[in-house]
Design a protein around this motif. Structure first.
Motif, PDB file in Angstrom:
ATOM      1  N   UNK A 294       0.828  -1.195   0.000  1.00 37.07           N
ATOM      2  CA  UNK A 294       0.000   0.000   0.000  1.00 37.07           C
ATOM      3  C   UNK A 294       0.868   1.251   0.000  1.00 37.07           C
ATOM      4  N   UNK A 295       0.309   2.338  -0.514  1.00 32.23           N
ATOM      5  CA  UNK A 295       1.080   3.577  -0.645  1.00 32.23           C
ATOM      6  C   UNK A 295       1.484   4.151   0.709  1.00 32.23           C
ATOM      7  N   UNK A 296       0.754   3.781   1.781  1.00 33.78           N
ATOM      8  CA  UNK A 296       1.069   4.338   3.095  1.00 33.78           C
ATOM      9  C   UNK A 296       2.078   3.501   3.870  1.00 33.78           C
ATOM     10  N   UNK A 297       2.392   2.294   3.376  1.00 28.10           N
ATOM     11  CA  UNK A 297       3.298   1.427   4.125  1.00 28.10           C
ATOM     12  C   UNK A 297       4.732   1.923   4.061  1.00 28.10           C
ATOM     13  N   UNK A 298       5.457   1.753   5.154  1.00 26.68           N
ATOM     14  CA  UNK A 298       6.789   2.340   5.251  1.00 26.68           C
ATOM     15  C   UNK A 298       7.782   1.670   4.314  1.00 26.68           C
ATOM     16  N   UNK A 299       8.642   2.483   3.788  1.00 25.06           N
ATOM     17  CA  UNK A 299       9.782   1.980   3.015  1.00 25.06           C
ATOM     18  C   UNK A 299      11.039   1.968   3.867  1.00 25.06           C
ATOM     19  N   UNK A 300      11.055   2.787   4.912  1.00 26.03           N
ATOM     20  CA  UNK A 300      12.190   2.895   5.823  1.00 26.03           C
ATOM     21  C   UNK A 300      11.657   3.095   7.238  1.00 26.03           C
ATOM     22  N   UNK A 301      12.504   2.808   8.218  1.00 31.37           N
ATOM     23  CA  UNK A 301      12.137   3.086   9.599  1.00 31.37           C
ATOM     24  C   UNK A 301      12.565   4.507   9.956  1.00 31.37           C
ATOM     25  N   UNK A 302      12.112   4.967  11.124  1.00 29.36           N
ATOM     26  CA  UNK A 302      12.431   6.328  11.548  1.00 29.36           C
ATOM     27  C   UNK A 302      13.859   6.464  12.085  1.00 29.36           C
ATOM     28  N   UNK A 303      14.580   5.374  12.152  1.00 28.44           N
ATOM     29  CA  UNK A 303      15.972   5.451  12.591  1.00 28.44           C
ATOM     30  C   UNK A 303      16.956   5.089  11.513  1.00 28.44           C
ATOM     31  N   UNK A 304      16.498   5.008  10.270  1.00 26.37           N
ATOM     32  CA  UNK A 304      17.296   4.410   9.192  1.00 26.37           C
ATOM     33  C   UNK A 304      17.939   5.402   8.237  1.00 26.37           C
ATOM     34  N   UNK A 305      17.319   6.552   8.026  1.00 22.14           N
ATOM     35  CA  UNK A 305      17.757   7.463   6.959  1.00 22.14           C
ATOM     36  C   UNK A 305      19.093   8.123   7.287  1.00 22.14           C
ATOM     37  N   UNK A 306      19.947   8.185   6.245  1.00 20.01           N
ATOM     38  CA  UNK A 306      21.257   8.805   6.376  1.00 20.01           C
ATOM     39  C   UNK A 306      21.505   9.709   5.161  1.00 20.01           C
ATOM     40  N   UNK A 307      22.673  10.349   5.140  1.00 19.81           N
ATOM     41  CA  UNK A 307      23.011  11.269   4.049  1.00 19.81           C
ATOM     42  C   UNK A 307      22.937  10.562   2.696  1.00 19.81           C
ATOM     43  N   UNK A 308      23.309   9.308   2.647  1.00 18.53           N
ATOM     44  CA  UNK A 308      23.269   8.561   1.390  1.00 18.53           C
ATOM     45  C   UNK A 308      21.878   8.373   0.825  1.00 18.53           C
ATOM     46  N   UNK A 309      20.850   8.641   1.623  1.00 18.02           N
ATOM     47  CA  UNK A 309      19.462   8.505   1.158  1.00 18.02           C
ATOM     48  C   UNK A 309      18.917   9.802   0.586  1.00 18.02           C
ATOM     49  N   UNK A 310      19.717  10.882   0.606  1.00 22.10           N
ATOM     50  CA  UNK A 310      19.243  12.178   0.108  1.00 22.10           C
ATOM     51  C   UNK A 310      18.752  12.043  -1.330  1.00 22.10           C
ATOM     52  N   UNK A 311      17.599  12.673  -1.595  1.00 16.90           N
ATOM     53  CA  UNK A 311      17.006  12.626  -2.926  1.00 16.90           C
ATOM     54  C   UNK A 311      15.988  11.519  -3.102  1.00 16.90           C
ATOM     55  N   UNK A 312      15.934  10.561  -2.168  1.00 11.41           N
ATOM     56  CA  UNK A 312      14.981   9.465  -2.280  1.00 11.41           C
ATOM     57  C   UNK A 312      13.594   9.900  -1.795  1.00 11.41           C
ATOM     58  N   UNK A 313      12.591   9.329  -2.424  1.00  9.80           N
ATOM     59  CA  UNK A 313      11.230   9.484  -1.940  1.00  9.80           C
ATOM     60  C   UNK A 313      10.899   8.276  -1.079  1.00  9.80           C
ATOM     61  N   UNK A 314      10.541   8.533   0.173  1.00  5.08           N
ATOM     62  CA  UNK A 314      10.343   7.438   1.129  1.00  5.08           C
ATOM     63  C   UNK A 314       9.029   7.630   1.873  1.00  5.08           C
ATOM     64  N   UNK A 315       8.637   6.582   2.577  1.00  2.66           N
ATOM     65  CA  UNK A 315       7.457   6.641   3.448  1.00  2.66           C
ATOM     66  C   UNK A 315       7.868   6.152   4.838  1.00  2.66           C
TER      67      UNK A 315
END
Length: 596
Positions: A2-23
């Motif tokens: 589903x479009x609302x389901x997470x792609x990442x956790x709230x502790x996962x994102x780092x500088x290398x993820x910049x530019x990504x569209x995530x949920x």
């Protein structure tokens, strides 16, 4: 997905993820409105990510800011957006995701939260009763979640180690027979057998012995146990223990394996290295040196026996204690003579009085000799002898108890622990395990005037052929052992009785009639007659082990849904009354007065 389901956790994102569209999915931790730009902290069990809601950003859904402004603390949401890097001066170094933030494009509200009764922060200011009533909110706090996660990791590490050693995990019954284990049983009425009751197990003791007789050889389980007893910070009516049993072993085999298990659990589960081998102390030696069968080895302050000197002194309290067959022992507290006032010493005197001591003699050592309550009896050569016997130096404080041996040990053991805490000698980050072995087989119950098992009646005596336990009973030793950590008993174990003749002799000495033996333990005695192997094991308190490893004072902090000290679950409001119809089905009538 589903479009609302997470792609990442709230502790996962780092500088290398910049530019990504995530949920991200999670709970709103807090909100900061900066006039046209809204900042949210979104939290899940993995961490926290800052979210920016700004209608002026490209790709933002219409009306997003207005909807987001209505969000409150603990609302459960999904947020979709683009990961961007923060400006260098906006980086949050205290957060793993602190170099990035999520620019929100869309917010989905799963559920709105009422205003929480306390703030969901690491250091909650709410009292424990409120936290227990709203335990589902208390468990959102990071320290609580961290404790449960680390508990899970340690259990997995223990399971892996035991599996590697050939152990089989077996579940034993929860509805079983009432047998004496040292505490009251929780009883469960049987509907289909009117007037009969099951008991919830205080431990799987008999079942694990039966498994050894069955030839299973190596058993373990993370066992749920139940004891209806008065509670303390380290006790709960239901608790978990690491329970294991081994066939064809002696004490060293069990102790060596458990050391390996504990070391693996701390290393692989908690990332903590624990040195081994663990020191092994004979029970009598532990009492002699530390006044306790669960000594805290993080600091010195061993008990000093001055009985020989005291018996020759003019101090009647000392001399009389020796004449009556007692002892005089003391503690030498280095460099503390000037730091303890008379009021402080009076406080220590009151403390040892709680453990049966009739007083506390004391002395301060100066360059000129002995001063203090016993100074007039220990001047000149007597004072020099006292200083030599205690190894004291100028500036040291000496504290003495004169009484029966058991009182001396109990009082000074408690005083030693108190001084260790007061003087900052107990490093909470240091883990000092030890074994205490060769416990007494029996202990005398003063009120009843009878002998009881010091551990339990299935513990093997040191001498298999001893037939008369009534002679020198206090001197008979068992093959029992305790694992101790930083002054706390983690668990008890023993080599078990595998001979039916020895088991019956122990039962008879404890006053358990032949009829009662058959009624309560007949199936165990019967099993022993069919080729029982030598066997032994141990049970370690999992809740206590985790609490100590993580530096908590109470095991309630490492149990998801604990009970209070009055054995109540404040959240579920258990125990509770039940309908008369339910009692009638069970053929039970309650005589308890009705609660208002």
């Amino acid at each position: 997905m589903a479009s609302w389901q997470r792609t990442h956790t709230c502790g996962e994102l780092r500088v290398g993820d910049a530019g990504k569209t995530v949920v991200l999915n999670g709970w709103v931790e807090n909100r900061r409105d900066h006039g046209g730009v809204l900042f949210l902290d979104l939290r899940d069990r993995y961490g926290t990510t800052q979210v920016v809601v700004d209608d002026q950003r490209q790709g933002v859904a219409a009306g997003l800011l207005e909807r987001a402004t209505r969000l409150g603390a603990e609302d459960c949401v999904a947020i979709a957006g683009e990961v961007v890097t923060r400006d260098p001066d906006k980086v949050n170094p205290g957060r793993a995701t602190g170099e990035v933030e999520l620019v929100a494009h869309e917010v989905t509200i799963f559920s709105e939260a009422d205003t929480p009764p306390f703030e969901i922060v690491d250091e909650a200011e709410a009292n424990e009763e409120l936290r227990m009533r709203k335990r589902f909110l208390d468990l959102r706090r990071r320290p609580m979640q961290s404790a449960l996660i680390q508990r899970s990791k340690l259990v997995q590490a223990v399971r892996s180690f035991l599996a590697s050693q050939g152990f089989v995990e077996v579940e034993t019954p929860v509805l079983t027979k009432s047998t004496p284990e040292g505490a009251r049983d929780y009883l469960v009425p049987s509907r289909v057998n009117p007037g009969s009751f099951y008991a919830l197990p205080q431990s799987p003791q008999i079942f694990k012995q039966l498994m050894m007789i069955s030839g299973l050889d190596r058993y373990y389980q993370i066992a749920r146990c139940f004891r209806d007893e008065d509670l303390r910070a380290d006790r709960q009516p239901e608790f978990s223990q690491i329970d294991l049993e081994m066939s064809f072993v002696e004490e060293d085999d069990v102790l060596d394996l458990v050391e390996g298990m504990v070391v693996a659990g701390f290393r692989d589960g908690l990332g903590v290295e624990v040195p081994r081998p663990f020191p092994r102390l004979d029970y009598a030696d532990a009492q002699r040196r530390y006044g306790s069968d669960k000594p805290d080895l993080r600091f010195e302050l061993e008990l000093i026996d001055v009985s020989e000197l005291a018996g020759k002194s003019d101090f009647k309290v000392f001399a009389q204690a020796i004449a009556d067959g007692g002892q005089v022992k003391g503690l030498c507290v280095p460099g503390q003579a000037e730091n303890f006032s008379r009021k402080d010493i009076d406080g220590l005197t009151a403390h040892v009085g709680e453990y049966g001591a009739r007083g506390l003699a004391w002395a301060k050592i100066t360059a000129d000799g002995v001063t203090g309550s016993i100074a007039k009896f220990f001047g000149g050569a007597a004072g020099d002898a006292l200083i030599e016997a205690t190894g004291a130096a100028a500036g040291d404080l000496l504290l003495f108890v004169a009484d029966r041996t058991e009182v001396v040990h109990r009082a000074l053991g408690a005083l030693r622990v108190r001084l260790g805490a007061a003087l900052g000698l107990r490093d909470p980050k240091e883990f000092r395990f030890c074994w205490v072995t060769s416990f007494p087989m029996f202990e005398f119950h003063e009120e009843r005037g009878t002998w009881d098992s010091a551990h339990h009646p299935f513990t093997a005596p040191d001498d298999w052929e001893l037939e008369d336990y009534s002679k020198d009973t206090a001197k008979i030793r068992s093959r029992a052992y305790d694992l101790v950590l930083n002054g706390w008993e983690l668990g008890s174990g023993s080599i078990r009785i595998h001979r039916p003749d020895v088991q019956q002799r122990v039962f008879e000495f404890l006053g358990i009639s032949e009829e009662e033996q058959q009624s309560k333990f007949g199936f165990l005695l019967d099993a022993m007659r069919y080729g029982a192997p030598p066997h032994g094991g141990i049970a370690l308190g999992l809740d206590r082990l985790i609490a100590m490893a993580l530096g908590h004072d109470s095991i309630r902090d490492v149990i998801a849904f604990p009970k209070t000290t009055s054995a109540q679950d404040l959240m579920c409001e258990a125990p509770s009354t039940v309908a008369p119809e339910q009692l009638a089905e069970l053929h039970i009538m309650s005589q308890a007065p009705k609660k208002p």
